[in-house]
Design an enzyme around this catalytic site. Sequence first.
Site, PDB file in Angstrom:
ATOM      1  N   HIS A   1     -47.791  52.682 -97.951  1.00 12.69           N
ATOM      2  CA  HIS A   1     -46.522  52.048 -97.588  1.00 12.69           C
ATOM      3  C   HIS A   1     -45.353  52.777 -98.255  1.00 12.69           C
ATOM      4  O   HIS A   1     -44.335  53.030 -97.628  1.00 12.69           O
ATOM      5  CB  HIS A   1     -46.492  50.587 -98.064  1.00 12.69           C
ATOM      6  CG  HIS A   1     -47.513  49.698 -97.423  1.00 12.69           C
ATOM      7  ND1 HIS A   1     -48.371  48.913 -98.140  1.00 12.69           N
ATOM      8  CD2 HIS A   1     -47.806  49.455 -96.114  1.00 12.69           C
ATOM      9  CE1 HIS A   1     -49.136  48.218 -97.321  1.00 12.69           C
ATOM     10  NE2 HIS A   1     -48.831  48.538 -96.091  1.00 12.69           N
TER      11      HIS A   1
ATOM     12  N   LYS B   1     -52.594  35.154 -91.538  1.00 13.81           N
ATOM     13  CA  LYS B   1     -53.415  35.819 -92.555  1.00 13.81           C
ATOM     14  C   LYS B   1     -53.440  34.937 -93.801  1.00 13.81           C
ATOM     15  O   LYS B   1     -52.465  34.254 -94.101  1.00 13.81           O
ATOM     16  CB  LYS B   1     -52.810  37.177 -92.925  1.00 13.81           C
ATOM     17  CG  LYS B   1     -53.004  38.260 -91.875  1.00 13.81           C
ATOM     18  CD  LYS B   1     -52.575  39.629 -92.414  1.00 13.81           C
ATOM     19  CE  LYS B   1     -52.859  40.734 -91.395  1.00 13.81           C
ATOM     20  NZ  LYS B   1     -52.440  42.058 -91.879  1.00 13.81           N
TER      21      LYS B   1
ATOM     22  N   ARG C   1     -51.478  55.345 -88.964  1.00 12.22           N
ATOM     23  CA  ARG C   1     -52.458  56.008 -89.816  1.00 12.22           C
ATOM     24  C   ARG C   1     -53.471  56.796 -89.011  1.00 12.22           C
ATOM     25  O   ARG C   1     -53.917  57.849 -89.409  1.00 12.22           O
ATOM     26  CB  ARG C   1     -53.186  54.971 -90.683  1.00 12.22           C
ATOM     27  CG  ARG C   1     -52.323  54.379 -91.764  1.00 12.22           C
ATOM     28  CD  ARG C   1     -52.937  53.150 -92.335  1.00 12.22           C
ATOM     29  NE  ARG C   1     -53.108  52.138 -91.298  1.00 12.22           N
ATOM     30  CZ  ARG C   1     -53.744  50.996 -91.443  1.00 12.22           C
ATOM     31  NH1 ARG C   1     -54.311  50.723 -92.577  1.00 12.22           N
ATOM     32  NH2 ARG C   1     -53.822  50.129 -90.454  1.00 12.22           N
TER      33      ARG C   1
ATOM     34  N   SER D   1     -54.319  47.533 -97.196  1.00 13.17           N
ATOM     35  CA  SER D   1     -54.252  46.535 -98.274  1.00 13.17           C
ATOM     36  C   SER D   1     -55.589  45.829 -98.447  1.00 13.17           C
ATOM     37  O   SER D   1     -55.996  45.520 -99.569  1.00 13.17           O
ATOM     38  CB  SER D   1     -53.145  45.513 -97.982  1.00 13.17           C
ATOM     39  OG  SER D   1     -51.915  46.171 -97.914  1.00 13.17           O
TER      40      SER D   1
HETATM   41  N1  COA Z   1     -50.356  52.571 -95.638  1.00 15.88           N
HETATM   42  C1  COA Z   1     -51.287  51.697 -96.004  1.00 15.88           C
HETATM   43  N2  COA Z   1     -51.636  50.628 -95.268  1.00 15.88           N
HETATM   44  C2  COA Z   1     -51.000  50.464 -94.111  1.00 15.88           C
HETATM   45  C3  COA Z   1     -50.014  51.344 -93.652  1.00 15.88           C
HETATM   46  C4  COA Z   1     -49.692  52.437 -94.470  1.00 15.88           C
HETATM   47  N3  COA Z   1     -48.777  53.321 -94.114  1.00 15.88           N
HETATM   48  N4  COA Z   1     -49.574  50.905 -92.457  1.00 15.88           N
HETATM   49  C5  COA Z   1     -50.257  49.793 -92.179  1.00 15.88           C
HETATM   50  N5  COA Z   1     -51.116  49.523 -93.168  1.00 15.88           N
HETATM   51  C6  COA Z   1     -52.094  48.424 -93.234  1.00 15.88           C
HETATM   52  C7  COA Z   1     -51.593  47.236 -93.998  1.00 15.88           C
HETATM   53  O1  COA Z   1     -51.877  47.371 -95.380  1.00 15.88           O
HETATM   54  C8  COA Z   1     -52.387  46.123 -93.378  1.00 15.88           C
HETATM   55  O2  COA Z   1     -53.671  46.122 -93.961  1.00 15.88           O
HETATM   56  P1  COA Z   1     -54.590  44.828 -93.988  1.00 15.88           P
HETATM   57  O3  COA Z   1     -54.683  44.289 -92.594  1.00 15.88           O
HETATM   58  O4  COA Z   1     -55.821  45.400 -94.502  1.00 15.88           O
HETATM   59  O5  COA Z   1     -53.929  43.860 -94.928  1.00 15.88           O
HETATM   60  C9  COA Z   1     -52.576  46.556 -91.926  1.00 15.88           C
HETATM   61  O6  COA Z   1     -52.339  47.936 -91.918  1.00 15.88           O
HETATM   62  C10 COA Z   1     -51.641  45.848 -91.002  1.00 15.88           C
HETATM   63  O7  COA Z   1     -50.351  46.271 -91.270  1.00 15.88           O
HETATM   64  P2  COA Z   1     -49.050  45.419 -91.508  1.00 15.88           P
HETATM   65  O8  COA Z   1     -47.983  46.418 -91.583  1.00 15.88           O
HETATM   66  O9  COA Z   1     -49.161  44.517 -92.658  1.00 15.88           O
HETATM   67  O10 COA Z   1     -48.927  44.701 -90.155  1.00 15.88           O
HETATM   68  P3  COA Z   1     -49.275  43.306 -89.650  1.00 15.88           P
HETATM   69  O11 COA Z   1     -50.099  43.559 -88.450  1.00 15.88           O
HETATM   70  O12 COA Z   1     -49.777  42.367 -90.676  1.00 15.88           O
HETATM   71  O13 COA Z   1     -47.813  42.801 -89.280  1.00 15.88           O
HETATM   72  C11 COA Z   1     -45.668  42.859 -88.174  1.00 15.88           C
HETATM   73  C12 COA Z   1     -46.980  43.539 -88.455  1.00 15.88           C
HETATM   74  C13 COA Z   1     -45.109  42.177 -89.399  1.00 15.88           C
HETATM   75  C14 COA Z   1     -44.722  43.959 -87.797  1.00 15.88           C
HETATM   76  C15 COA Z   1     -45.874  41.902 -86.989  1.00 15.88           C
HETATM   77  O14 COA Z   1     -46.951  41.044 -87.234  1.00 15.88           O
HETATM   78  C16 COA Z   1     -44.644  41.070 -86.684  1.00 15.88           C
HETATM   79  O15 COA Z   1     -43.613  41.600 -86.315  1.00 15.88           O
HETATM   80  N6  COA Z   1     -44.742  39.751 -86.809  1.00 15.88           N
HETATM   81  C17 COA Z   1     -43.637  38.825 -86.526  1.00 15.88           C
HETATM   82  C18 COA Z   1     -43.812  38.136 -85.167  1.00 15.88           C
HETATM   83  C19 COA Z   1     -43.405  39.078 -84.093  1.00 15.88           C
HETATM   84  O16 COA Z   1     -42.233  39.347 -83.926  1.00 15.88           O
HETATM   85  N7  COA Z   1     -44.408  39.618 -83.371  1.00 15.88           N
HETATM   86  C20 COA Z   1     -44.203  40.668 -82.410  1.00 15.88           C
HETATM   87  C21 COA Z   1     -43.797  40.227 -81.053  1.00 15.88           C
HETATM   88  S1  COA Z   1     -44.766  38.957 -80.334  1.00 15.88           S
END
Ligand code: COA
Length: 165
Positions: free
Chosen positions: A17, A41, A90, A128
């Site tokens: 990140h 989550k 990634r 994560s």
């Molecule tokens: N380095 C390390 N890990 C990374 C990474 C990086 N560069 N990029 C992503 N990851 C990992 C995260 O650690 C996470 O790992 P985990 O699942 O093991 O905990 C995983 O990838 C998911 O990434 P994250 O960035 O936390 O995304 P998410 O899927 O939890 O959430 C949002 C993404 C917040 C952008 C999305 O859920 C959101 O916008 N939610 C709000 C509601 C909304 O508007 N939805 C979209 C329209 S319906």
Amino acid sequence: MRRAIYPGSFDPVTFGHLDIIRRASKIVDELVVCVLNNNSKTPLFSVENRVKMLEEVVRDIPNVKVMSFEGLLVDFAKKIDAQIIVRGLRAVTDFEYELQMSQTNSILDDNIDTIFFTTSLEYAYLSSSTVREAAFYGADISRFVPESVVNQVYERLKDKGEKNE
Ligand code: COA
């Protein structure tokens, strides 16, 4: 003012990140890292803790702010006047989900665009949940997360009775 938003769960923030944060902060005036209060989550850390950990690790980057949000990302982006969403890719496996999300977001609000950073090779494997799992089994996680985060992960697992000693 070109303001971007980098949303995620950050449970906890990793070097992957941080790599995206550093690189994205160079191409915008302000980068707002946003911790999602995500009901789908079960997090290890509270939103407040995740915000604090992020604030600590971005302290040396002047144009980066940390906030939390719930609800729709595009609504929050509009509220803080951000025109760009930053996401990291990634591997190919991230692509389908990210494409769908960016297309949905642009239908919800066509004033906002998503830009993708390909994660640096050294962090391509990182997530994560793998950090949490490695810590659970007592592995050294200092190669995965910043120094200030390492002990907090072990402590939190211990508090929750989840550390495998
Ligand atoms: N380095 C390390 N890990 C990374 C990474 C990086 N560069 N990029 C992503 N990851 C990992 C995260 O650690 C996470 O790992 P985990 O699942 O093991 O905990 C995983 O990838 C998911 O990434 P994250 O960035 O936390 O995304 P998410 O899927 O939890 O959430 C949002 C993404 C917040 C952008 C999305 O859920 C959101 O916008 N939610 C709000 C509601 C909304 O508007 N939805 C979209 C329209 S319906």
